[in-house]
Design an enzyme around this catalytic site. Structure first.
Site, PDB file in Angstrom:
ATOM      1  N   ASP A  69      -2.878 -16.721 -12.292  1.00 29.32           N
ATOM      2  CA  ASP A  69      -3.381 -17.827 -13.101  1.00 29.32           C
ATOM      3  C   ASP A  69      -2.600 -18.946 -13.085  1.00 29.32           C
ATOM      4  O   ASP A  69      -1.454 -18.847 -12.879  1.00 29.32           O
ATOM      5  CB  ASP A  69      -3.788 -17.320 -14.304  1.00 29.32           C
ATOM      6  CG  ASP A  69      -4.735 -18.026 -15.181  1.00 29.32           C
ATOM      7  OD1 ASP A  69      -5.076 -17.502 -15.929  1.00 29.32           O
ATOM      8  OD2 ASP A  69      -5.131 -19.179 -14.843  1.00 29.32           O
ATOM      9  N   GLY A  70      -3.052 -20.189 -13.441  1.00 31.78           N
ATOM     10  CA  GLY A  70      -2.359 -21.415 -13.694  1.00 31.78           C
ATOM     11  C   GLY A  70      -1.658 -21.414 -15.277  1.00 31.78           C
ATOM     12  O   GLY A  70      -1.905 -20.529 -15.796  1.00 31.78           O
ATOM     13  N   ASP A 128      -0.332 -24.728 -18.048  1.00 37.35           N
ATOM     14  CA  ASP A 128      -0.330 -26.003 -18.348  1.00 37.35           C
ATOM     15  C   ASP A 128       1.276 -26.573 -18.459  1.00 37.35           C
ATOM     16  O   ASP A 128       1.524 -27.629 -18.277  1.00 37.35           O
ATOM     17  CB  ASP A 128      -0.936 -26.469 -19.883  1.00 37.35           C
ATOM     18  CG  ASP A 128      -2.246 -26.113 -19.569  1.00 37.35           C
ATOM     19  OD1 ASP A 128      -3.045 -26.808 -18.719  1.00 37.35           O
ATOM     20  OD2 ASP A 128      -2.826 -25.251 -20.501  1.00 37.35           O
ATOM     21  N   GLU A 131      -8.592 -15.276 -20.130  1.00 34.64           N
ATOM     22  CA  GLU A 131      -7.221 -15.507 -19.418  1.00 34.64           C
ATOM     23  C   GLU A 131      -6.289 -14.424 -19.803  1.00 34.64           C
ATOM     24  O   GLU A 131      -5.620 -13.631 -19.317  1.00 34.64           O
ATOM     25  CB  GLU A 131      -6.722 -16.687 -19.136  1.00 34.64           C
ATOM     26  CG  GLU A 131      -7.551 -17.674 -18.382  1.00 34.64           C
ATOM     27  CD  GLU A 131      -6.869 -19.084 -18.283  1.00 34.64           C
ATOM     28  OE1 GLU A 131      -6.414 -19.456 -19.292  1.00 34.64           O
ATOM     29  OE2 GLU A 131      -6.984 -19.610 -17.197  1.00 34.64           O
ATOM     30  N   GLY A 175      -4.801 -23.006 -21.550  1.00 37.60           N
ATOM     31  CA  GLY A 175      -5.965 -23.464 -22.218  1.00 37.60           C
ATOM     32  C   GLY A 175      -6.434 -24.733 -22.110  1.00 37.60           C
ATOM     33  O   GLY A 175      -7.123 -25.303 -22.895  1.00 37.60           O
ATOM     34  N   GLY A 176      -5.560 -25.502 -21.099  1.00 36.70           N
ATOM     35  CA  GLY A 176      -6.041 -26.563 -20.849  1.00 36.70           C
ATOM     36  C   GLY A 176      -7.414 -26.899 -20.474  1.00 36.70           C
ATOM     37  O   GLY A 176      -8.006 -27.838 -20.540  1.00 36.70           O
ATOM     38  N   GLY A 177      -7.969 -25.773 -19.798  1.00 36.41           N
ATOM     39  CA  GLY A 177      -9.354 -25.739 -19.524  1.00 36.41           C
ATOM     40  C   GLY A 177     -10.126 -24.866 -20.398  1.00 36.41           C
ATOM     41  O   GLY A 177     -11.319 -24.444 -20.101  1.00 36.41           O
ATOM     42  N   LYS A 232       4.655 -28.494 -14.086  1.00 32.58           N
ATOM     43  CA  LYS A 232       4.532 -27.642 -15.216  1.00 32.58           C
ATOM     44  C   LYS A 232       5.905 -26.652 -15.469  1.00 32.58           C
ATOM     45  O   LYS A 232       5.940 -26.079 -16.490  1.00 32.58           O
ATOM     46  CB  LYS A 232       3.597 -26.505 -14.900  1.00 32.58           C
ATOM     47  CG  LYS A 232       2.140 -27.162 -14.343  1.00 32.58           C
ATOM     48  CD  LYS A 232       1.452 -28.082 -15.115  1.00 32.58           C
ATOM     49  CE  LYS A 232       0.315 -28.636 -14.455  1.00 32.58           C
ATOM     50  NZ  LYS A 232      -0.861 -27.567 -14.403  1.00 32.58           N
TER      51      LYS A 232
HETATM   52  O1  LIG Z   1      -5.109 -21.954 -18.681  1.00 33.42           O
HETATM   53  C1  LIG Z   1      -5.894 -22.647 -17.974  1.00 33.42           C
HETATM   54  C2  LIG Z   1      -7.451 -22.967 -18.373  1.00 33.42           C
HETATM   55  O2  LIG Z   1      -7.668 -22.735 -19.527  1.00 33.42           O
HETATM   56  C3  LIG Z   1      -5.508 -23.256 -16.655  1.00 33.42           C
HETATM   57  O3  LIG Z   1      -4.950 -21.982 -15.889  1.00 33.42           O
HETATM   58  C4  LIG Z   1      -4.271 -24.296 -17.131  1.00 33.42           C
HETATM   59  O4  LIG Z   1      -4.957 -25.288 -17.544  1.00 33.42           O
HETATM   60  C5  LIG Z   1      -3.885 -24.840 -15.628  1.00 33.42           C
HETATM   61  O5  LIG Z   1      -4.703 -25.354 -14.629  1.00 33.42           O
HETATM   62  P1  LIG Z   1      -4.286 -26.137 -13.287  1.00 33.42           P
HETATM   63  O6  LIG Z   1      -4.201 -25.312 -12.606  1.00 33.42           O
HETATM   64  O7  LIG Z   1      -5.635 -27.047 -13.159  1.00 33.42           O
HETATM   65  O8  LIG Z   1      -3.346 -27.027 -13.786  1.00 33.42           O
END
Ligand SMILES: O=C(CO)[C@H](O)[C@H](O)COP(=O)(O)O
Length: 254
Positions: free
Chosen positions: A90-91, A93, A112, A104-106, A130
């Site tokens: 996973d990504g 922020d 997750e 949780g940016g998304g 990041k």
């Molecule tokens: O936690 C998240 C979504 O809730 C994403 O994994 C996080 O925001 C990173 O997103 P990106 O890969 O676009 O930088």
């Protein structure tokens, strides 16, 4: 590596390296995160070949993640049936020196966190922006907190009392009104003073105890490794034990 430039190239580098090192043929139940970095995770998994991927099941962390899996022709799985995952990628922020993450940016952090906890190995992939020593250094929007709509007003008050004076309800951009998560909840973004982020697990516990909180976008002591794509084409790999490894650009060209 493909001809991407800048941030996307860094995301792809991190994602491809993490998949090569952590999604091995013996890994059959795989959690796919959310955001703009995980599409590069999926593309690298697809490149491992149809025959191998037909022996695997992929679990999503939300609508976007589900669409990634389906559109890639990978087999979709449900956490009810596959409650023990081999690996979730996973990504994030922002990531601190101990691999604590703001996520949780998304607005996907509830599912997750469920898939991160259910996996033997949880891996973070991100671009160099990041990679911080302390949370709150670059991510200024605050800790994303998924909340039940019924309690959002009282939670705004309680988060402000807790020290997040500028806690705000996350509003939609292409939608009138607040962002609504895949679970039908709201998100409050709660910034804290930089010193508070030195002990993110304390913030996590304090927020989690507030009535109406569904999940907190702080992932503490969960990730085994974090892969950061750099501007120079290298990848920085940080492990939970504090060690750091670097994969230079020429290693990819070999
Ligand atoms: O936690 C998240 C979504 O809730 C994403 O994994 C996080 O925001 C990173 O997103 P990106 O890969 O676009 O930088």
């Amino acid at each position: 590596m493909s001809g991407l430039a800048g941030i996307d190239a860094a995301k792809q580098l991190a994602a491809w390296t993490a998949v090569d090192e952590h999604v091995l043929p013996e890994h059959k139940i795989i959690g796919i995160g959310s955001g703009s970095t995980v599409p590069f995770v999926v593309e690298r998994i697809v490149a491992q070949g149809k025959e191998l991927n037909q022996t695997r099941v992929f679990l999503p962390t939300g609508f976007q993640s589900k669409e990634l899996i389906v559109n890639a022709g990978l087999t979709l799985g449900d956490i009810d049936q596959y409650s023990d995952l081999d690996v979730t990628i996973d990504g994030a922020d922002e990531v601190d020196k101990s691999l604590n993450c703001i996520k949780g940016g998304g607005a996907c952090h509830l599912r997750e966190k469920v898939l991160a906890e259910a996996a033997d190995t949880f891996i973070i992939v991100a671009d160099y922006r990041k990679n911080s020593q302390t949370l709150g250094t670059t991510w200024k929007q605050g800790v994303p907190v998924e909340v039940t709509p019924f309690a959002y007003v009282s939670l705004l008050k309680n988060l402000r009392k807790m020290g997040s004076e500028t806690a705000t309800l996350r509003m939609g951009k292409a939608k009138a009104g607040p962002v609504v998560t895949d679970n039908g909840n709201f998100v409050i973004d709660a910034p804290f003073r930089s010193t508070r982020y030195e002990k993110p697990d304390e913030i996590l516990r304090e927020i989690k105890m507030l009535t109406g909180v569904v999940e907190v976008g702080l992932f503490c002591h969960m990730a085994k490794a974090a892969y950061f794509g750099n501007e120079d084409g290298s990848v920085t790999i940080r492990l939970a034990d504090g060690s750091v490894r670097k994969k230079e650009r020429q290693d990819f060209l070999a």
